[in-house]
Write an enzyme that holds these catalytic residues in place. Structure first.
Site, PDB file in Angstrom:
ATOM      1  N   CYS A  76       0.792  -1.240   0.000  1.00  0.00           N
ATOM      2  CA  CYS A  76       0.000   0.000   0.000  1.00  0.00           C
ATOM      3  C   CYS A  76       0.822   1.287   0.000  1.00  0.00           C
ATOM      4  CB  CYS A  76      -0.917   0.002   1.220  1.00  0.00           C
ATOM      5  SG  CYS A  76      -2.062  -1.369   1.237  1.00  0.00           S
TER       6      CYS A  76
HETATM    7  N1  LIG Z   1      -2.457  -6.212   1.807  1.00  0.00           N
HETATM    8  C1  LIG Z   1      -2.900  -5.184   2.509  1.00  0.00           C
HETATM    9  O1  LIG Z   1      -2.525  -5.003   3.645  1.00  0.00           O
HETATM   10  C2  LIG Z   1      -3.929  -4.228   1.943  1.00  0.00           C
HETATM   11  C3  LIG Z   1      -4.552  -3.341   2.822  1.00  0.00           C
HETATM   12  C4  LIG Z   1      -5.506  -2.460   2.330  1.00  0.00           C
HETATM   13  C5  LIG Z   1      -5.808  -2.464   0.971  1.00  0.00           C
HETATM   14  N2  LIG Z   1      -5.174  -3.328   0.116  1.00  0.00           N
HETATM   15  C6  LIG Z   1      -5.554  -3.286  -1.286  1.00  0.00           C
HETATM   16  O2  LIG Z   1      -6.367  -4.428  -1.553  1.00  0.00           O
HETATM   17  C7  LIG Z   1      -6.137  -4.889  -2.882  1.00  0.00           C
HETATM   18  C8  LIG Z   1      -5.723  -6.355  -2.834  1.00  0.00           C
HETATM   19  O3  LIG Z   1      -4.505  -6.470  -2.136  1.00  0.00           O
HETATM   20  P1  LIG Z   1      -3.992  -7.838  -1.534  1.00  0.00           P
HETATM   21  O4  LIG Z   1      -2.879  -7.487  -0.608  1.00  0.00           O
HETATM   22  O5  LIG Z   1      -5.106  -8.672  -1.014  1.00  0.00           O
HETATM   23  O6  LIG Z   1      -3.413  -8.529  -2.851  1.00  0.00           O
HETATM   24  P2  LIG Z   1      -2.982 -10.060  -3.015  1.00  0.00           P
HETATM   25  O7  LIG Z   1      -1.966 -10.085  -4.108  1.00  0.00           O
HETATM   26  O8  LIG Z   1      -2.642 -10.657  -1.689  1.00  0.00           O
HETATM   27  O9  LIG Z   1      -4.309 -10.777  -3.506  1.00  0.00           O
HETATM   28  C9  LIG Z   1      -4.917 -10.490  -4.713  1.00  0.00           C
HETATM   29  C10 LIG Z   1      -5.490 -11.769  -5.299  1.00  0.00           C
HETATM   30  O10 LIG Z   1      -6.189 -11.421  -6.482  1.00  0.00           O
HETATM   31  C11 LIG Z   1      -6.003 -12.476  -7.409  1.00  0.00           C
HETATM   32  N3  LIG Z   1      -6.348 -11.977  -8.738  1.00  0.00           N
HETATM   33  C12 LIG Z   1      -5.629 -11.233  -9.588  1.00  0.00           C
HETATM   34  N4  LIG Z   1      -6.337 -10.973 -10.721  1.00  0.00           N
HETATM   35  C13 LIG Z   1      -7.531 -11.557 -10.557  1.00  0.00           C
HETATM   36  C14 LIG Z   1      -8.693 -11.645 -11.356  1.00  0.00           C
HETATM   37  N5  LIG Z   1      -8.776 -11.072 -12.559  1.00  0.00           N
HETATM   38  N6  LIG Z   1      -9.740 -12.329 -10.890  1.00  0.00           N
HETATM   39  C15 LIG Z   1      -9.677 -12.944  -9.665  1.00  0.00           C
HETATM   40  N7  LIG Z   1      -8.602 -12.893  -8.864  1.00  0.00           N
HETATM   41  C16 LIG Z   1      -7.547 -12.209  -9.303  1.00  0.00           C
HETATM   42  C17 LIG Z   1      -4.561 -12.872  -7.209  1.00  0.00           C
HETATM   43  O11 LIG Z   1      -4.311 -14.189  -7.694  1.00  0.00           O
HETATM   44  C18 LIG Z   1      -4.431 -12.788  -5.676  1.00  0.00           C
HETATM   45  O12 LIG Z   1      -4.735 -14.024  -5.050  1.00  0.00           O
HETATM   46  C19 LIG Z   1      -5.084  -3.958  -3.468  1.00  0.00           C
HETATM   47  O13 LIG Z   1      -5.726  -2.917  -4.142  1.00  0.00           O
HETATM   48  C20 LIG Z   1      -4.390  -3.402  -2.238  1.00  0.00           C
HETATM   49  O14 LIG Z   1      -3.802  -2.149  -2.493  1.00  0.00           O
HETATM   50  C21 LIG Z   1      -4.250  -4.213   0.585  1.00  0.00           C
END
Ligand SMILES: NC(=O)c1ccc[n+]([C@@H]2O[C@H](COP(=O)([O-])OP(=O)(O)OC[C@H]3O[C@@H](n4cnc5c(N)ncnc54)[C@H](O)[C@@H]3O)[C@@H](O)[C@H]2O)c1
Length: 465
Positions: free
Chosen positions: A299
């Site tokens: 993030c």
């Molecule tokens: N990790 C954090 O602490 C956090 C906190 C707040 C917000 N976010 C936001 O949340 C969002 C997700 O982050 P995350 O950390 O969970 O990412 P992540 O990489 O852990 O998980 C994302 C998942 O989405 C899947 N994916 C990708 N393309 C896809 C599609 N077309 N259809 C279905 N699945 C698909 C990937 O395989 C993966 O498993 C981002 O925008 C991030 O900025 C993350």
């Protein structure tokens, strides 16, 4: 507060009832609200990652049936076998929700059709040129559009620039001929997950919700209200999108400021951590931010640049964001300069030195190494001819990443091995480490986190960076 396992058990009874009820599309607002009340809304979570998995857990705990959709079939297979791949989500919990009939994972996008609400938690990284990489959001929206039906609620949760839901997601969904607010509901609700935190969970973190219109807002609020302790309605998707970016810019800028002061105070001979501790005694008007070896995670190093990109469309620059990025990006190099200085006092150069990096994760007590400054520090030290090893109790081996493939394994700590390194570099202040023991057996310790603050003996061997 986390919902109890009992709540998960009780939810299973509702799950059976729900399966028969949810087959009828939820066309009207009234029917939607009634279905939420009866837990007859089938929730689809797209992207089973650090954000999607806890979100699914939250909805299952509230009694909703969830389908977790991910394009990564290896993750889907693991989940369906009852195995978690995220440290703070135990496998026992996945097994329980599967056993209760509340959860299945799938890589088949056609299964999205059966979902009444689809919550999108896919990655939003930056491209090589540091512009928003919207491919994941776009691809996902196309998959949803392929199966979109009347009455569905689509909520984007991925962090992104203000305008994404209206300008990018909506046109793709409306290319089906269905109209937002009239035929389907559309909202944005930012994810505020902070992995590794124990005082707040997805349920207890207030959920900001912006709707594309009043109907979308009402329905999205009703759904989240059933699963989390508190929702915060805002007037539009743009406000909700901007809210999340503000939170991350705020952190990035304040961390940069304290990193800059760390460098200055060090020159003057003042310990920045002692200054912060003293300043924190002010009961108002001061919030402590802590310096470190650089920003990490999915993030803070990334999201602010989504706003920078958007600002360019309005002929504006985001100078605070740029400056913060510049200062924070310099931190790994600062750590290496401090290491070189410390080794120099021992008549050693970086080239040929053995360095042990403690902590690969970007922050303490988690296993996430995305954008971790430790990776950059290791690579830069290797380029300069150091022999580098690492230890991280949460990261047994380095996974292949998009930009890095270190191919390393965590070394087991022992008194003898600690003493065999020219320097032990504390990059992440995991609670699992015994810092007294580490300092006692290391020849030199470079501490980037003030992790050794309470160490009594051997302080002369500690250099802060
Ligand atoms: N990790 C954090 O602490 C956090 C906190 C707040 C917000 N976010 C936001 O949340 C969002 C997700 O982050 P995350 O950390 O969970 O990412 P992540 O990489 O852990 O998980 C994302 C998942 O989405 C899947 N994916 C990708 N393309 C896809 C599609 N077309 N259809 C279905 N699945 C698909 C990937 O395989 C993966 O498993 C981002 O925008 C991030 O900025 C993350």
């Amino acid at each position: 507060m986390a919902r109890s396992p009992d709540r998960l058990r009780n939810s299973s009874r509702r799950a059976t009832r729900m399966k028969s009820e949810s087959r009828r599309p939820l066309l009207s607002e009234e029917r939607w609200l009634e279905a939420v009340e009866n837990r007859a809304v089938h929730v689809g979570v797209v992207g089973m990652g650090y954000v999607g998995l806890p979100l699914m857990r939250t909805f299952c705990a509230a009694g909703f049936c969830c389908t977790g959709f991910d394009v990564d079939s290896a993750k889907v297979a693991k989940l369906n076998a009852g195995r978690s791949y995220i440290k703070h989500i135990p496998s026992s919990l996945i097994k329980q929700v599967i056993r209760n009939g509340l959860f299945t994972a799938t890589d088949d996008p056609a299964s999205l059709k059966a979902c009444d609400a689809i919550l999108v938690c896919v990655p939003t990284p930056l491209t090589e040129s540091r512009d928003p990489d919207m491919r994941f959001v776009e691809n996902t929206t196309h998959l949803i559009a392929d199966h979109l039906r009347r009455g569905q609620l689509i909520v984007l949760e991925s962090t992104t620039y203000p305008g994404t839901t209206r300008e990018l997601v909506k046109p793709i969904l409306e290319s089906t001929g269905l109209k937002a607010e009239t035929d389907f509901y559309l909202a944005f609700s930012p994810e505020r997950e902070d992995p590794g935190r124990e005082d707040y969970t997805t349920e207890s973190i207030p959920k900001v919700v912006g709707g594309h219109g009043p109907g979308s807002l009402k329905i999205a609020l009703a759904l989240y209200d059933a699963a989390v302790d508190k929702t915060v309605p805002v007037s539009s998707c743009e406000v909700a999108e901007a809210c999340k970016i503000l939170e991350n810019v705020y952190r990035s800028v304040n961390i940069a400021m304290i990193n800059e002061l760390k460098v200055l105070f060090d020159r003057i001979g003042i310990d920045v951590w002692e200054v912060i501790e003293a300043a924190s005694t002010k009961p108002f008007g001061f919030q402590a931010f802590y310096p470190g070896p650089g920003l990490g995670g999915h993030c803070i190093p990334i999201d602010p640049f989504y706003l920078t990109w958007k600002a360019r469309q309005y002929g504006m620059t985001t100078r605070f964001i740029e400056l913060a990025g510049e200062i924070n990006t310099l931190m790994p190099e600062y750590v290496i300069a401090k290491l070189a200085e410390a080794l120099n006092t021992k008549r050693k150069a970086i080239r040929g030195s053995k360095i042990l990096v403690l902590g690969l994760a970007y922050k303490k007590n988690i296993d996430d190494i995305r954008e971790s400054p430790s990776i950059e520090i290791i690579e830069r030290l290797q380029e300069r001819g150091a022999k580098v090893d690492y230890n991280d109790p949460h990261v047994p081996r380095t996974p292949k990443q998009r930009k890095h493939d270190l191919g390393m394994r965590s070394k087991r700590l022992s008194e003898k091995m600690l003493g065999s390194y020219n320097c032990v570099l504390i990059a992440t202040d995991h609670a699992a480490y015994d810092y007294d023991w580490i300092v006692r057996h290391a020849r030199l310790v470079l501490d980037t986190r003030n992790a050794t603050a309470n160490v009594k003996t051997g302080r002369k061997r500690i250099v802060k960076a």
